[in-house]
Design an enzyme around this catalytic site. Structure first.
Site, PDB file in Angstrom:
ATOM      1  N   SER A   1       0.855  -1.186   0.000  1.00  0.00           N
ATOM      2  CA  SER A   1       0.000   0.000   0.000  1.00  0.00           C
ATOM      3  C   SER A   1       0.891   1.236   0.000  1.00  0.00           C
ATOM      4  O   SER A   1       1.783   1.358   0.846  1.00  0.00           O
ATOM      5  CB  SER A   1      -0.891   0.005   1.244  1.00  0.00           C
ATOM      6  OG  SER A   1      -1.744  -1.116   1.258  1.00  0.00           O
TER       7      SER A   1
ATOM      8  N   CYS B   1      -7.186  -1.594   7.379  1.00  0.00           N
ATOM      9  CA  CYS B   1      -6.026  -2.070   6.614  1.00  0.00           C
ATOM     10  C   CYS B   1      -5.116  -2.874   7.526  1.00  0.00           C
ATOM     11  O   CYS B   1      -4.825  -2.459   8.651  1.00  0.00           O
ATOM     12  CB  CYS B   1      -5.253  -0.892   6.015  1.00  0.00           C
ATOM     13  SG  CYS B   1      -3.832  -1.412   5.012  1.00  0.00           S
TER      14      CYS B   1
ATOM     15  N   ASP C   1      -8.540  -3.026   2.991  1.00  0.00           N
ATOM     16  CA  ASP C   1      -7.311  -3.303   2.244  1.00  0.00           C
ATOM     17  C   ASP C   1      -6.501  -4.219   3.144  1.00  0.00           C
ATOM     18  O   ASP C   1      -5.683  -3.773   3.931  1.00  0.00           O
ATOM     19  CB  ASP C   1      -6.567  -1.994   1.955  1.00  0.00           C
ATOM     20  CG  ASP C   1      -5.328  -2.213   1.101  1.00  0.00           C
ATOM     21  OD1 ASP C   1      -5.089  -3.365   0.696  1.00  0.00           O
ATOM     22  OD2 ASP C   1      -4.583  -1.243   0.864  1.00  0.00           O
TER      23      ASP C   1
ATOM     24  N   TRP D   1      -4.672  -8.306   4.048  1.00  0.00           N
ATOM     25  CA  TRP D   1      -3.893  -9.405   3.468  1.00  0.00           C
ATOM     26  C   TRP D   1      -3.737 -10.508   4.501  1.00  0.00           C
ATOM     27  O   TRP D   1      -3.872 -10.287   5.709  1.00  0.00           O
ATOM     28  CB  TRP D   1      -2.520  -8.907   3.018  1.00  0.00           C
ATOM     29  CG  TRP D   1      -1.740  -8.241   4.119  1.00  0.00           C
ATOM     30  CD1 TRP D   1      -0.962  -8.841   5.073  1.00  0.00           C
ATOM     31  CD2 TRP D   1      -1.674  -6.831   4.393  1.00  0.00           C
ATOM     32  NE1 TRP D   1      -0.420  -7.899   5.907  1.00  0.00           N
ATOM     33  CE2 TRP D   1      -0.835  -6.661   5.517  1.00  0.00           C
ATOM     34  CE3 TRP D   1      -2.243  -5.705   3.789  1.00  0.00           C
ATOM     35  CZ2 TRP D   1      -0.545  -5.405   6.053  1.00  0.00           C
ATOM     36  CZ3 TRP D   1      -1.953  -4.457   4.326  1.00  0.00           C
ATOM     37  CH2 TRP D   1      -1.117  -4.315   5.439  1.00  0.00           C
TER      38      TRP D   1
END
Length: 728
Positions: free
Chosen positions: A457, A679, A725, A727
């Site tokens: 990012s 995030c 966002d 992961w």
């Protein structure tokens, strides 16, 4: 008059000469013209319309068409694997298609003895991949007519395998939608729909699914296993003569090789010079976090806050050497090779050629990934001893053994070949301690996926940093957990590559494995950071090959909207860009409208977490300055999990801070129509934050987290007011 007549004659002579040159141009300039190359017409090959996949199937006598929806290349790899298995098991040829390149009006014209296979990844928050958008629209739109004049594909035989991540709410939704649409239109699925979970093991999910699918496939298609045969995908040849300037040494495109100008994208990354590179952690005894500023001035690259930057790393020196020794190719690492696809429709050469053995292992294939189980059976045929052959065969057929040894031990292919041969995987590989296997190189090219960029990012805003992209990256380094193999250090490829570059850019010294000669201690792997032909270094300036990937992770356009951001650790990266974006807008607004211009702006809250305020507090010195610029509209809530504890001794995390501020959070979301951004880690943090939001909103609505709260969270997502966002 005489002068005038002379001029007329001169003009006439020049005109005649030019006319003669034009008329006889072919003869005059024949020596300088390239030789004509006879190119068969598409019509001659039966491909009158290049977007007609049915015509291509018939022309190539292919009974399967395989469409893949892929964002990073993984779905395409599985599509190719399915095509290879169909060929080896049943002798059936396949047409592997990027759906973006074809029209779907004739999906109903696929012959009765043929079938369609869909390998579909779900991207972001339940969205199709970029190349599958049109396909999904055609399948979902009841008004879309196929060649039969209806929205039906009666009797079409099909297979679906989906790729997703269970930590996301819309797990594998695209493959499920494909299945639903096709069934509704009268198509007939062969076997069960497959679903791969990238959060656990996509590979194991695929292996568990495929055997049952192939059994149902064989029955429906009227074929028998054993009609195919093992055949190579590529032919690898060593080139005795070659033009050195045309040999690829890690360049990703012809434009990069010739250093010609062009658009920079995923096919042609830009070598961005490093401006500033620094350590962000206050203590670095066991961890590092690097901040790198990449100059994009003059590159033509643009970005927006919330976008991602793809960094193209290479494999570390120690792993390149390890596999070269294990394949018996170390002394031939600089030998130039050509690679040709034996079936271009099925398997394209995955990287540019000609190249060298060493370059392929360093720059083009992901030799640092954990070795896959399926390929081990094929590799066992080339074992140097019967014991090594039996070892690999057992790992290939015994799922539990594979997990205990390979998955838990985080074994790369080079390490696994060493282990099977009885070598010491913790010592730095040499010709003396590494047994050579006689594995054909074409099998290595087929078996190991392409080395992919690592995405980060972007932690800056173009409003404040128009000519540079900032990267915030925790360096991944941990010990393997397997009890069946020696414990070893595992290093993230992209993050340690950036750590090497940061040290080089600052003239710092790292304890590199290549310098110590010892791979057992917790040292850092070295990389060929100067790049192909030294292109990534100019004197003391180092460069990083990058490209920008667009994102929908964006701030609301109206600054009056409240904003809630939750980002522990490096999850704070895009929010630094968000705050910079607002700071730039605030400065302009104050300059234009005076000191009270931000009075009606919405409240901006950042919930951030790390271990300690004096250890890993990222950008600690910047946040107070942003608060001043935003005149108190920006508030930061910090959780220091190893410094400040609850009265009962329990740790405090970002979700706890969110709950503590629940009144303000609920008001910002429900009354202020605010936006929420998350995030970071999807596995635990993101899930815990969403559960806390559901509790907060459920309580504020006078109901429960399970009913009212969950409904509000779902509504926020549908209206793009809750964006993630995250992961694994």
């Amino acid at each position: 008059m005489a002068v005038s007549s002379s001029s007329d004659v001169a003009v006439l002579v020049v005109g005649v000469a030019l006319a003669a040159i034009y008329l006889f141009r072919d003869q005059l300039f024949a020596t300088s013209k390239p030789k004509a190359v006879s190119i068969p017409s598409k019509e001659a090959n039966g491909h009158g319309n290049p977007r007609d996949f049915v015509a291509k199937m018939k022309a190539g006598k292919k009974r399967l068409v395989i469409f893949y929806g892929s964002q990073t290349g993984t779905a395409e790899e599985y599509a190719i694997r399915i095509a290879k298995e169909a060929k080896s098991k049943f002798g059936l040829a396949s047409l592997v298609c990027d759906p973006e390149e074809y029209d779907f009006e004739n999906l109903d014209q696929i012959p009765e003895d043929c079938a369609a296979i869909f390998v579909m990844a779900t991207y972001g928050e339940g969205e199709p991949t970029d190349n599958a958008v049109q396909l999904m629209q055609n399948l979902a739109d009841d008004s879309f007519e196929f060649s039969n004049g209806e929205h039906k594909v009666e009797g079409l035989k099909y297979v679906v395998f989906g790729l997703g991540n269970r930590t996301y709410e819309h797990y594998n939704v695209i493959s499920r939608q494909v299945d639903e649409h096709l069934t509704k239109m009268g198509a007939v699925r062969m076997g069960l729909r497959g679903e791969g979970d990238d959060d656990k093991s996509m590979e194991e999910d695929y292996l568990e699914w495929k055997d049952g699918m192939w059994e149902a496939f064989a029955t429906a298609m009227g074929v028998e296993e054993g009609q195919g045969g093992d055949s190579a995908d590529f032919a690898v040849s060593e080139l005795e003569t070659h033009v050195p300037e045309k040999v690829y040494h890690g360049e990703l495109s012809a434009r990069a090789l010739t250093r010609s100008k062009g658009i920079h994208d995923a096919k042609n990354p830009y070598a961005a010079p490093i401006g500033i590179a620094r350590e962000l952690f206050q203590t670095t005894d066991d961890r590092n976090c690097v901040h790198v500023e990449l100059s994009i001035e003059g590159s033509g690259i643009t970005y927006q806050h919330g976008d991602h930057v793809g960094v193209w790393p290479s494999n570390p020196d120690v792993e390149v050497d390890r596999l070269l020794y294990a394949l018996g190719l170390y002394d031939k690492r600089d030998t130039v090779i050509g690679i040709e696809s034996l079936d271009p429709a099925l398997a394209k050469v995955p990287f540019p050629v000609p190249t060298t053995y060493g370059t392929v292992l360093r720059h083009y294939i992901d030799i640092s990934a954990v070795a896959g189980r399926q390929i081990l059976g094929a590799l066992s045929k080339y074992a140097p001893t019967p014991e090594a052959e039996a070892y690999l065969k057992n790992l290939n057929t015994n799922k539990e053994e594979y997990h205990a040894v390979v998955a838990d031990g985080c074994l790369k292919l080079g390490e696994l070949l060493q282990l099977a041969a009885g070598n010491n995987i913790t010592a730095r590989p040499t010709a003396q301690n590494t047994t050579a296997w006689n594995i054909p190189f074409d099998l290595i090219v087929s078996a190991i996926p392409r080395l992919q960029p690592r995405y980060y990012s972007i932690s800056s805003s173009p409003k404040l940093n128009p000519n540079s992209i900032h990267v915030t990256c925790v360096v991944l380094k941990y010990q393997s957990a397997g009890e069946r193999v020696p414990t070893k250090w595992v290093y993230g490829v992209g993050s340690n590559y950036l750590l090497n570059l940061k040290a080089a850019a600052n003239g710092e010294t790292l304890p590199l494995i290549s310098d110590t000669g010892d791979a057992e201690s917790a040292t850092i792997p070295s990389y060929a950071i100067e790049g192909p032909r030294g292109a990534h270094r100019e004197e003391n300036i180092y460069k990083v090959p990058v490209h920008v990937r667009r994102s929908t992770f964006r701030l609301p356009t109206n600054p009056k909207s409240p904003i809630i951001m939750i980002g522990p650790g490096t999850g704070v990266a895009p929010f630094r860009g968000f705050i910079q974006e607002r700071v730039a807008l605030a400065r302009r607004t104050i300059e234009k409208n005076g000191p009270d211009a931000l009075k009606d702006w919405g409240r901006i809250s950042l919930f951030y977490g790390c271990r300690r305020s004096d250890e890993d507090f990222l950008y600690k010195e910047e946040w107070p300055e942003y608060t001043k610029d935003l005149q108190g509209k920006f508030t930061m809530h910090c959780a220091f999990s190893r410094e400040v504890y609850r009265p009962d001794g329990s740790k405090i995390y970002v979700q706890d801070l969110l709950w503590d501020d629940r009144a303000q959070v609920a008001d910002a979301i429900l009354a202020g129509k605010g936006y929420v951004y998350i995030c970071g880690d999807a596995k635990s943090m993101s899930k815990a934050v969403e559960e806390t939001l559901a509790r907060i909103l459920g309580e504020a609505k006078g109901g429960s987290a399970e009913v009212e709260g969950t409904a509000e969270v779902k509504l926020l997502k549908e209206r793009s007011r809750l964006m993630l966002d995250v992961w694994s």
